[in-house]
Design an enzyme around this catalytic site. Structure first.
Site, PDB file in Angstrom:
ATOM      1  N   ASN A  47       0.926  -1.072  -0.085  1.00 47.21           N
ATOM      2  CA  ASN A  47      -0.101  -0.020   0.022  1.00 47.21           C
ATOM      3  C   ASN A  47       0.794   1.195   0.004  1.00 47.21           C
ATOM      4  O   ASN A  47       2.018   1.201   0.519  1.00 47.21           O
ATOM      5  CB  ASN A  47      -0.947   0.002   1.146  1.00 47.21           C
ATOM      6  CG  ASN A  47      -0.392  -0.273   2.467  1.00 47.21           C
ATOM      7  OD1 ASN A  47       0.557  -0.543   2.620  1.00 47.21           O
ATOM      8  ND2 ASN A  47      -1.273   0.091   3.506  1.00 47.21           N
ATOM      9  N   GLU A  49       0.211   5.341   0.667  1.00 45.67           N
ATOM     10  CA  GLU A  49      -0.589   6.409   0.992  1.00 45.67           C
ATOM     11  C   GLU A  49      -0.141   7.907   0.405  1.00 45.67           C
ATOM     12  O   GLU A  49       0.968   7.898  -0.072  1.00 45.67           O
ATOM     13  CB  GLU A  49      -0.861   6.643   2.595  1.00 45.67           C
ATOM     14  CG  GLU A  49      -1.244   5.128   3.035  1.00 45.67           C
ATOM     15  CD  GLU A  49      -1.328   5.345   4.757  1.00 45.67           C
ATOM     16  OE1 GLU A  49      -2.072   4.532   5.221  1.00 45.67           O
ATOM     17  OE2 GLU A  49      -0.841   6.145   5.384  1.00 45.67           O
ATOM     18  N   CYS A  58      -4.015   0.568  -2.643  1.00 45.38           N
ATOM     19  CA  CYS A  58      -4.028  -0.614  -2.080  1.00 45.38           C
ATOM     20  C   CYS A  58      -2.773  -1.552  -2.430  1.00 45.38           C
ATOM     21  O   CYS A  58      -2.427  -1.613  -3.785  1.00 45.38           O
ATOM     22  CB  CYS A  58      -5.454  -1.257  -2.183  1.00 45.38           C
ATOM     23  SG  CYS A  58      -6.682  -0.598  -0.966  1.00 45.38           S
ATOM     24  N   GLU A  60      -3.190  -4.631  -3.239  1.00 45.46           N
ATOM     25  CA  GLU A  60      -3.648  -5.538  -4.142  1.00 45.46           C
ATOM     26  C   GLU A  60      -3.828  -4.876  -5.478  1.00 45.46           C
ATOM     27  O   GLU A  60      -3.549  -5.337  -6.546  1.00 45.46           O
ATOM     28  CB  GLU A  60      -5.258  -6.181  -3.672  1.00 45.46           C
ATOM     29  CG  GLU A  60      -5.452  -6.645  -2.290  1.00 45.46           C
ATOM     30  CD  GLU A  60      -5.452  -5.879  -1.377  1.00 45.46           C
ATOM     31  OE1 GLU A  60      -5.001  -4.680  -1.307  1.00 45.46           O
ATOM     32  OE2 GLU A  60      -6.285  -6.392  -0.604  1.00 45.46           O
TER      33      GLU A  60
END
Ligand SMILES: [Zn+2]
Length: 137
Positions: A47, A49, A58, A60
Protein backbone atom coordinates in the site's frame (compact mmCIF):
# COMPACT_ATOMS: atom_id res chain seq x y z
CA UNK A 1 -8.85 -24.46 -7.29
CA UNK A 2 -6.65 -26.20 -4.76
CA UNK A 3 -3.13 -24.81 -4.31
CA UNK A 4 -0.20 -26.94 -3.24
CA UNK A 5 1.49 -26.04 0.06
CA UNK A 6 4.65 -24.77 -1.59
CA UNK A 7 2.79 -22.27 -3.79
CA UNK A 8 0.64 -21.18 -0.86
CA UNK A 9 3.73 -20.59 1.28
CA UNK A 10 5.56 -18.78 -1.53
CA UNK A 11 2.68 -16.37 -1.95
CA UNK A 12 2.43 -15.78 1.78
CA UNK A 13 6.19 -15.16 2.14
CA UNK A 14 6.31 -12.78 -0.83
CA UNK A 15 3.36 -10.79 0.52
CA UNK A 16 4.91 -10.68 4.00
CA UNK A 17 8.24 -9.42 2.68
CA UNK A 18 6.85 -6.73 0.42
CA UNK A 19 4.60 -5.56 3.27
CA UNK A 20 7.73 -4.01 4.78
CA UNK A 21 8.08 -1.69 1.76
CA UNK A 22 4.68 -0.08 2.34
CA UNK A 23 4.55 3.73 2.42
CA UNK A 24 2.16 4.40 5.30
CA UNK A 25 3.11 7.60 7.13
CA UNK A 26 -0.53 8.28 8.12
CA UNK A 27 -2.17 4.99 9.09
CA UNK A 28 1.08 3.12 9.88
CA UNK A 29 -0.86 0.07 8.63
CA UNK A 30 1.37 -1.87 6.26
CA UNK A 31 -0.20 -4.27 3.76
CA UNK A 32 1.48 -6.59 1.28
CA UNK A 33 0.03 -8.55 -1.63
CA UNK A 34 1.43 -11.24 -3.92
CA UNK A 35 -0.17 -12.70 -7.03
CA UNK A 36 0.61 -15.86 -8.97
CA UNK A 37 -0.48 -15.45 -12.59
CA UNK A 38 -1.26 -17.94 -15.35
CA UNK A 39 2.34 -17.77 -16.61
CA UNK A 40 3.71 -18.89 -13.22
CA UNK A 41 5.02 -15.40 -12.55
CA UNK A 42 4.73 -13.73 -9.17
CA UNK A 43 3.82 -10.07 -8.72
CA UNK A 44 3.93 -8.12 -5.50
CA UNK A 45 2.53 -4.84 -4.26
CA UNK A 46 2.29 -2.79 -1.09
CA UNK A 47 0.00 0.00 0.00
CA UNK A 48 1.08 3.56 -0.82
CA UNK A 49 -0.64 6.35 1.09
CA UNK A 50 -0.90 10.00 0.14
CA UNK A 51 -1.44 13.24 2.07
CA UNK A 52 -4.62 13.51 0.02
CA UNK A 53 -5.99 10.34 1.65
CA UNK A 54 -8.47 9.05 -0.98
CA UNK A 55 -5.86 8.69 -3.69
CA UNK A 56 -3.74 6.20 -1.77
CA UNK A 57 -3.20 2.79 -3.39
CA UNK A 58 -4.02 -0.59 -1.90
CA UNK A 59 -1.42 -3.37 -1.99
CA UNK A 60 -3.69 -5.55 -4.14
CA UNK A 61 -4.10 -2.79 -6.74
CA UNK A 62 -0.32 -2.36 -6.90
CA UNK A 63 0.20 -6.11 -7.42
CA UNK A 64 -2.46 -6.21 -10.14
CA UNK A 65 -0.75 -3.31 -11.94
CA UNK A 66 2.52 -5.22 -11.82
CA UNK A 67 0.80 -8.30 -13.27
CA UNK A 68 -0.69 -6.31 -16.14
CA UNK A 69 2.65 -4.66 -16.91
CA UNK A 70 4.17 -8.16 -17.18
CA UNK A 71 1.39 -9.36 -19.54
CA UNK A 72 -0.33 -11.53 -16.97
CA UNK A 73 -4.10 -11.67 -17.37
CA UNK A 74 -5.28 -14.18 -14.78
CA UNK A 75 -4.86 -14.35 -11.01
CA UNK A 76 -4.31 -18.00 -10.11
CA UNK A 77 -4.04 -17.12 -6.42
CA UNK A 78 -3.34 -14.05 -4.29
CA UNK A 79 -2.01 -13.54 -0.77
CA UNK A 80 -2.66 -10.46 1.35
CA UNK A 81 -0.87 -9.77 4.61
CA UNK A 82 -1.12 -7.19 7.36
CA UNK A 83 -0.04 -6.89 11.00
CA UNK A 84 -2.15 -8.07 13.91
CA UNK A 85 -4.65 -10.76 14.71
CA UNK A 86 -7.58 -9.36 12.75
CA UNK A 87 -7.87 -10.73 9.21
CA UNK A 88 -6.44 -8.30 6.65
CA UNK A 89 -8.96 -9.17 3.97
CA UNK A 90 -9.11 -7.10 0.78
CA UNK A 91 -11.29 -3.98 0.96
CA UNK A 92 -14.49 -3.90 -1.06
CA UNK A 93 -12.86 -2.13 -3.98
CA UNK A 94 -10.02 -4.65 -4.14
CA UNK A 95 -12.42 -7.60 -4.04
CA UNK A 96 -13.89 -6.20 -7.24
CA UNK A 97 -10.41 -5.54 -8.67
CA UNK A 98 -9.44 -9.16 -8.00
CA UNK A 99 -12.74 -10.31 -9.51
CA UNK A 100 -11.80 -8.79 -12.87
CA UNK A 101 -8.89 -11.21 -13.29
CA UNK A 102 -10.04 -14.26 -11.31
CA UNK A 103 -12.47 -17.11 -11.22
CA UNK A 104 -14.94 -17.48 -8.39
CA UNK A 105 -12.82 -20.21 -6.78
CA UNK A 106 -9.52 -18.30 -6.93
CA UNK A 107 -7.81 -18.74 -3.53
CA UNK A 108 -7.25 -15.61 -1.43
CA UNK A 109 -4.69 -16.34 1.27
CA UNK A 110 -4.84 -14.05 4.31
CA UNK A 111 -1.99 -13.80 6.76
CA UNK A 112 -0.39 -11.66 9.40
CA UNK A 113 3.28 -11.15 10.32
CA UNK A 114 3.39 -14.59 11.92
CA UNK A 115 1.43 -17.04 9.80
CA UNK A 116 -1.27 -17.80 7.27
CA UNK A 117 -4.55 -17.24 9.10
CA UNK A 118 -7.22 -18.29 6.61
CA UNK A 119 -7.74 -19.11 2.95
CA UNK A 120 -10.90 -17.90 1.27
CA UNK A 121 -12.14 -18.15 -2.30
CA UNK A 122 -13.09 -15.03 -4.19
CA UNK A 123 -16.70 -16.18 -4.02
CA UNK A 124 -16.49 -16.32 -0.22
CA UNK A 125 -15.51 -12.65 -0.11
CA UNK A 126 -17.59 -11.36 -3.03
CA UNK A 127 -20.71 -13.51 -3.50
CA UNK A 128 -23.18 -12.77 -6.32
CA UNK A 129 -20.52 -10.61 -7.90
CA UNK A 130 -20.60 -8.64 -11.12
CA UNK A 131 -17.79 -9.42 -13.55
CA UNK A 132 -16.65 -9.17 -17.15
CA UNK A 133 -19.00 -11.94 -18.34
CA UNK A 134 -21.98 -9.83 -17.27
CA UNK A 135 -21.11 -7.47 -20.13
CA UNK A 136 -20.71 -10.22 -22.74
CA UNK A 137 -24.37 -11.17 -23.19
ZN1 LIG B 1 -8.16 -2.31 -1.26
Amino acid sequence: MKLDNSTTNNLYIKASKIMEAAYVPYSKFKVGAAILDENDNYHVGCNVENAAYPIGNCAEASAISSMIISKGTKIIAIAVTGYGDMLCTPCGGCRQRIREFSSLNTPIIIGNEKKIQKIFTLNDLLPYSFGPENLNN
